[in-house]
Design an enzyme around this catalytic site. Structure first.
Site, short mmCIF file in Angstrom:
data_model
loop_
_atom_site.label_atom_id
_atom_site.label_comp_id
_atom_site.label_asym_id
_atom_site.label_seq_id
_atom_site.Cartn_x
_atom_site.Cartn_y
_atom_site.Cartn_z
CD GLU A 169 50.55 29.44 57.82
OE1 GLU A 169 51.16 29.25 58.80
OE2 GLU A 169 50.23 30.58 57.78
CB CYS A 172 52.59 36.60 47.87
SG CYS A 172 51.74 37.83 46.60
CB CYS A 230 44.86 40.84 57.87
SG CYS A 230 43.70 41.01 56.38
S1 SF4 Z 1 49.30 41.57 51.13
FE1 SF4 Z 1 48.49 39.71 49.69
S2 SF4 Z 1 49.26 40.67 47.57
FE2 SF4 Z 1 50.61 41.71 49.10
S3 SF4 Z 1 52.51 40.44 49.62
FE3 SF4 Z 1 50.81 39.82 51.04
S4 SF4 Z 1 49.64 38.18 50.09
FE4 SF4 Z 1 50.76 39.07 48.41
#
Ligand code: SF4
Length: 354
Positions: free
Chosen positions: A97, A119, A347
């Site tokens: 995305e 991730c 976020c």
């Molecule tokens: S905040 Fe960023 S580094 Fe942490 S799990 Fe999510 S995508 Fe990965």
């Protein structure tokens, strides 16, 4: 569109000189490679058959030997606040995305791009971390997100993108070469690249000290954001396991090194979680981290609760008091209200849900 896993090489992994060599071996004139390169990188076609000034035979041969790992638009969602989330599908069937965040008052049109499918860092508050890491994105796949969203921005707002932030799915410094290659292309003058100023690009990291130093050593020219989210190791370990091997002392030293060498802008991203990291004591600890040998600005980000996660969004009064405490101590601080909440584009919410 059919998704086929293939062992063929991605044509866009070849540089122009490599294309010249490959086509010369096939008896093609030298200018053919430039034509091919322009189809791939200037006209951004996604199919060899669209390369109409190449002969049918050459197109067939290219298809036989190479593949074109482009991203295809899978789903686009529009938020009430103007934010646009795009889900892309990769050549091997993964979904990733990107988010377009327009701030019309400031003439700022920012794309937030992903660098990995999922991730590996498992931050406790993040939906992407729960997916695990499937693979890194190729530099061309990162670049495709920018050009695709740039077209959306022009269509929807009559303006091209002004900023790129590497803050979507994944940790950009764990796919370092691809991240750097994509930035090189974004900043390269047209027609090879988009001609974007390096200062308009921000790479955000969860905090990998040795890679921050590497950025400095490699002459990185863009901005760096550290996803801090807690100003002491105990709390940071709790929400960001990466902190166990990259504690705050190591990160501060790396940032000092980075600033000394590059003088680039550094910011701390700080998601405020209700009664976890939003007290005045937390603010005081954060002030100490802002008093190092490098200038830093703090972006406090409103949290968007995610299903199954214990953290809550900070209460408005606590958040304001926290920000006021930083400002009183002379810290440059901005509170970022969350954008695109209604489409899970905010976020920590990117997880291919919608
Ligand atoms: S905040 Fe960023 S580094 Fe942490 S799990 Fe999510 S995508 Fe990965």
């Amino acid at each position: 569109m059919s998704i086929v896993a293939t062992e063929k090489r991605d044509i866009r992994a070849l540089s122009l000189p490599e294309m010249e060599t490959a086509l010369a071996d096939w008896g093609e004139p030298r200018f053919r490679a430039r034509q091919l390169y322009e189809w791939l990188w200037v006209k951004m076609v996604k199919d060899f058959d669209d390369m109409t000034n190449l002969s049918k035979e050459l197109r067939a041969r290219l298809k036989e030997q190479f593949t074109l790992f482009a991203l295809f638009e899978d789903k686009v969602q529009h938020s009430a606040d103007g934010t646009v989330k795009t889900r892309w599908i990769t050549h091997d069937g993964h979904r990733i995305e990107s988010v377009l965040i327009p701030v019309r008052e400031d003439e700022r049109y920012t794309v937030c791009v992903s660098t990995q499918v999922g991730c590996s860092l498992t931050c406790a508050f993040c939906a992407t971390g729960r997916m695990g890491r499937k693979r890194n994105l190729e530099s061309a796949e990162i670049f495709d997100q920018v050009t695709g969203v740039n077209a959306q921005s022009i269509e929807a707002f009559g303006r091209p993108l002004t900023n790129v932030v590497y803050m979507g799915m994944g940790e950009p410094l764990l796919t370092y070469a691809n991240t750097m290659e994509s930035i090189a292309r974004l900043t390269a003058p047209p027609p090879q690249g988009l001609g974007m100023a390096a200062r308009r690009i921000t790479v955000s990291t969860a905090g990998i000290a040795k890679m921050i130093r590497k950025l400095a050593d490699d002459g990185f020219r863009s901005n760096l954001a550290l996803s801090l989210h807690a100003a002491d190791d105990r709390k940071r370990n709790e929400i960001m396991p990466i902190n166990e091997s990259n504690n705050l002392a190591a990160l501060m030293e790396a940032l000092e090194y980075f600033y000394k060498k590059t003088k680039n802008r550094i910011s701390y991203e700080y998601i405020a979680f209700e009664r976890f990291n939003d007290s005045l004591e937390d603010a005081a600890r954060l002030v100490q981290l802002c008093r190092r040998q490098f200038p830093v600005r703090v972006n406090i980000i409103e949290y968007n609760p995610i299903e199954g996660v214990v953290f809550e969004k900070s209460d408005e009064n606590r958040l304001n008091a926290f920000a006021a405490c930083l400002a009183r101590e002379g810290v440059t601080v901005t509170v970022r209200r969350s954008r695109g909440k209604d489409i899970d584009a905010a976020c920590g919410q990117l997880a291919n849900k919608g």
